[in-house]
Design a protein around this motif. Structure first.
Motif, short mmCIF file in Angstrom:
data_model
loop_
_atom_site.label_atom_id
_atom_site.label_comp_id
_atom_site.label_asym_id
_atom_site.label_seq_id
_atom_site.Cartn_x
_atom_site.Cartn_y
_atom_site.Cartn_z
N ASP A 144 0.81 -1.22 0.00
CA ASP A 144 0.00 0.00 0.00
C ASP A 144 0.84 1.26 0.00
O ASP A 144 0.41 2.31 -0.47
CB ASP A 144 -0.93 0.00 1.22
CG ASP A 144 -1.80 -1.25 1.26
OD1 ASP A 144 -2.36 -1.60 0.21
OD2 ASP A 144 -1.90 -1.88 2.32
N ASP A 145 2.08 1.17 0.53
CA ASP A 145 2.94 2.35 0.59
C ASP A 145 3.98 2.38 -0.53
O ASP A 145 4.98 3.08 -0.44
CB ASP A 145 3.64 2.43 1.96
CG ASP A 145 4.43 1.16 2.27
OD1 ASP A 145 4.58 0.31 1.38
OD2 ASP A 145 4.90 1.02 3.42
N TRP A 146 3.75 1.62 -1.58
CA TRP A 146 4.68 1.61 -2.71
C TRP A 146 4.69 2.98 -3.38
O TRP A 146 3.65 3.59 -3.58
CB TRP A 146 4.26 0.54 -3.71
CG TRP A 146 5.23 0.31 -4.83
CD1 TRP A 146 5.24 0.94 -6.04
CD2 TRP A 146 6.32 -0.60 -4.85
NE1 TRP A 146 6.27 0.47 -6.81
CE2 TRP A 146 6.95 -0.47 -6.11
CE3 TRP A 146 6.83 -1.50 -3.93
CZ2 TRP A 146 8.06 -1.23 -6.46
CZ3 TRP A 146 7.94 -2.26 -4.29
CH2 TRP A 146 8.54 -2.12 -5.54
N THR A 166 10.33 2.20 2.99
CA THR A 166 9.00 2.07 3.58
C THR A 166 8.52 3.43 4.06
O THR A 166 9.26 4.18 4.70
CB THR A 166 9.05 1.09 4.77
OG1 THR A 166 9.49 -0.18 4.30
CG2 THR A 166 7.68 0.95 5.40
N THR A 167 7.28 3.76 3.75
CA THR A 167 6.75 5.07 4.12
C THR A 167 5.79 5.01 5.30
O THR A 167 5.51 6.03 5.91
CB THR A 167 6.03 5.72 2.93
OG1 THR A 167 4.96 4.85 2.51
CG2 THR A 167 6.97 5.93 1.77
N SER A 168 5.28 3.83 5.61
CA SER A 168 4.30 3.75 6.69
C SER A 168 4.24 2.33 7.23
O SER A 168 4.39 1.36 6.47
CB SER A 168 2.91 4.16 6.19
OG SER A 168 1.92 3.91 7.18
N ASP A 169 4.05 2.19 8.53
CA ASP A 169 3.85 0.88 9.13
C ASP A 169 2.36 0.55 9.29
O ASP A 169 2.02 -0.50 9.81
CB ASP A 169 4.50 0.82 10.52
CG ASP A 169 6.02 0.78 10.42
OD1 ASP A 169 6.51 0.28 9.40
OD2 ASP A 169 6.68 1.25 11.36
N GLU A 171 -1.47 -0.33 8.06
CA GLU A 171 -2.22 -0.96 6.97
C GLU A 171 -3.28 0.02 6.49
O GLU A 171 -4.11 0.49 7.27
CB GLU A 171 -2.90 -2.23 7.48
CG GLU A 171 -3.80 -2.90 6.47
CD GLU A 171 -3.14 -4.06 5.76
OE1 GLU A 171 -3.08 -4.05 4.52
OE2 GLU A 171 -2.68 -4.97 6.45
N ASN A 172 -3.25 0.39 5.20
CA ASN A 172 -4.27 1.30 4.70
C ASN A 172 -5.05 0.71 3.53
O ASN A 172 -5.65 1.42 2.75
CB ASN A 172 -3.64 2.64 4.28
CG ASN A 172 -2.53 2.46 3.25
OD1 ASN A 172 -2.34 1.38 2.71
ND2 ASN A 172 -1.82 3.54 2.98
#
Length: 577
Positions: A144-146, A166-169, A171-172
């Protein structure tokens, strides 16, 4: 870019003529890769109508959607919709269309044929091409953070060593729930959970104990095999990589890739090698079905049966070792044939082991089928509606348990299966977990019969054909009926002995999309049974690499070290410095 067959008896002519007659001016080109495979190039704006008509009106089923960056060849991208035609004039028809890089859009076929949904979502993720009218616009493969604008399978995008930050840990990912808002409770399963040793994130939306809706997110294991094959390997090294796609049905993948190249290049595989490939495909089926029957016992509370099926499964793996030298990952296939013959003493030992397997499993199945838990936990559970199956093109025991006699071994006979005259697909009409299990039971004994037949009737002669010339930019389709269903590989050769494009479609990739429908209407306790009934393989569906090898150092981690790294989300302190 395809190898045209010189034979006059080409299958698929009626489908080509239908498209030419029904869609005036839409057909731009047609070419046969061999006598049973034809590729038709059509206008992109006509592709949805053409695929829809071939699918619903002429007995077609979708095998895979392939994207290809052909800008270095012709300045455009290309899409390939691979259809298995299984009624009149059975063959493989590939509908090809070209997409201009600017604006990089194409009309969605999934809006007409739901089975194309995952393929078009993947094309958007991996190539950055936008399907106009796609019913489900979410990402499929990429995290999701690609980063936006980075498309792994473009030829100029990235090499196999690149890993975006990685931009976020958090889950979105948006899980779909068709139930009225606020009417259900969410039960998460995974990404790591007790029903599987591979990661998949399921969301069950329930009222009390009953599942009203469900959704799931796959592709947590990223190995990047296609990218590695195109970047680092020669075309004849890929069979050994394909062997490692799956820990159970790797040989089926290796055969499918090898035959895709052989079909593209017009290579005739010796008859004895074809039979040896078929023998090993069925040995692999014995192994896989025994494993799944053991898991069925486990999921239904019959753990004694679970342990006995896994005990007997060892004999199937011993059989593989006898014939190939390895219990798994056989390394048997070469382009043009196989590496090892079946010797006379191996034949005798194989026949003896098959007799033991038939007797052992017969007695154990009597116990399983007489167990009350088996009937109560599988009958009427995980219904795969026939119309849902028709719309989404699942494969293997998953669809044969819903009454459809789809089996690549008999729909498009290949290798040793061309010698069989008294076998047909095993089907049940219950559409439930029980029917899918009974299909595997019948197929287990059919596999033993087939192996015995081939051992008695295998032709003599060579096992490898090396008399052919490599040619770049030829493409073809190879397929096998793996234990879980059809494996299909599409490949194109490149220059410098490279594999220009390889698309490996595992059977579970075709079966995941129908699971949402199968989970609805069951209880929470049934979820593991329903998921297990499709015999899923998670990691063999995954696509893009996120492995960093810049440090050029490695260390084998213990189980405890690996678990600690997972909890901390940091493996740096565990790596040798």
């Amino acid at each position: 870019m395809s190898k045209k067959s010189s034979s006059k008896s080409k299958c698929g002519k009626s489908h080509v003529e239908f498209v030419q007659r029904r869609f005036h001016g839409a057909l731009l080109d047609s070419s046969w890769q061999n006598n049973e495979q034809v590729t038709i190039t059509v206008r992109a704006d006509s592709a949805p109508d053409i695929v829809q008509h071939l699918y619903y009106r002429r007995g077609g089923w979708l095998s895979v959607v392939v994207g290809n960056d052909e800008r270095p060849i012709n300045g455009k991208y290309a899409l390939y919709y691979v259809l298995s035609m299984e009624e009149s004039d059975p063959c493989i028809v590939v509908v090809r269309s070209e997409v201009d890089p600017d604006p990089g859009t194409f009309p969605s076929v999934a809006a007409r044929v739901p089975a194309c949904m995952w393929g078009e979502r993947e094309v958007r993720d991996m190539f950055g091409l936008t399907p106009i009218g796609l019913p489900d616009p979410r990402r499929l493969v990429l995290p999701d953070d690609w980063p936006e604008g980075l498309y792994p399978l473009r030829k100029d995008a990235m090499d196999y060593r690149h890993r975006p930050n990685t931009t976020s840990d958090l889950e979105n990912y948006e899980f779909l729930n068709d139930a009225p808002e606020g009417s259900t409770t969410t039960i998460p399963m995974g990404p790591l959970h007790i029903t599987s040793d591979e990661p998949g994130h399921f969301r069950l939306f329930v009222e009390g104990e009953h599942i009203v809706d469900a959704d799931y997110r796959m592709f947590y294991v990223h190995r990047g095999m296609e990218k590695v094959a195109e970047s680092r390997l020669t075309y004849d090294g890929v069979p050994f990589l394909a062997d490692r796609i799956c820990g159970i049905c790797g040989f089926a993948h290796s055969v499918a890739y090898s035959e895709s190249v052989e079909n593209a290049m017009g290579i005739e595989v010796p008859a004895r090698a074809q039979v040896i490939r078929s023998i090993m495909l069925e040995v692999e089926r014995l192994h896989s079905h025994l494993l799944n029957l053991g898991l069925v016992c486990h999921f239904t509370g019959f753990d004694t049966g679970f342990m006995h099926f896994f005990r007997i499964r060892e004999k199937a793996m011993d059989l593989a070792e006898l014939l190939t030298g390895a219990r798994k990952t056989y390394g048997m296939n070469l382009i043009g044939g196989v590496r090892r013959d079946v010797l006379a003493e191996q034949k005798l030992q194989t026949v003896q082991t098959l007799h033991e397997l038939r007797d052992d499993v017969s007695h154990l199945l009597e116990a399983l089928l007489a167990t009350a838990n088996f009937e109560q936990r599988t009958a009427g559970i995980g219904i795969l509606d026939k119309q849902v199956a028709r719309d989404w093109s699942p494969v293997g025991p998953t669809i044969r348990g819903s009454g459809f006699a789809r089996d690549t071994r008999f729909d498009h006979p290949f290798d040793g299966y061309k010698l069989l005259t008294d076998k047909a697909p095993r089907t049940y009409d219950g559409c439930d977990a029980k029917s899918r299990t009974l299909v595997r039971v019948d197929e287990f004994f059919d596999s033993i019969d087939m192996i015995e037949f081939w051992l008695d009737n295998a032709p003599s002669g060579p096992i490898l054909n090396e008399s052919w010339t490599y040619e770049p930019y030829h493409f073809g389709v190879g397929f096998t009926e793996a234990p879980r269903g059809e494996d299909l590989h599409w490949s194109m050769t490149g220059d410098n002995q490279k594999c220009y494009r390889w698309r490996a479609k595992a059977s579970t990739y075709s079966n995941w999309p129908v699971l949402r429908s199968m989970l609805r209407g069951n209880t929470i306790a049934d979820a593991a049974v329903v998921i297990g009934s499709i015999d899923p393989c998670y990691s063999c569906t995954d696509r893009v690499t996120i492995v960093d090898i810049k440090k050029r150092k490695q260390k084998v981690l213990s189980k405890q070290e690996f678990e600690d790294g997972c909890r901390k989300r940091d493996f740096n302190e565990l790596v040798v410095r």
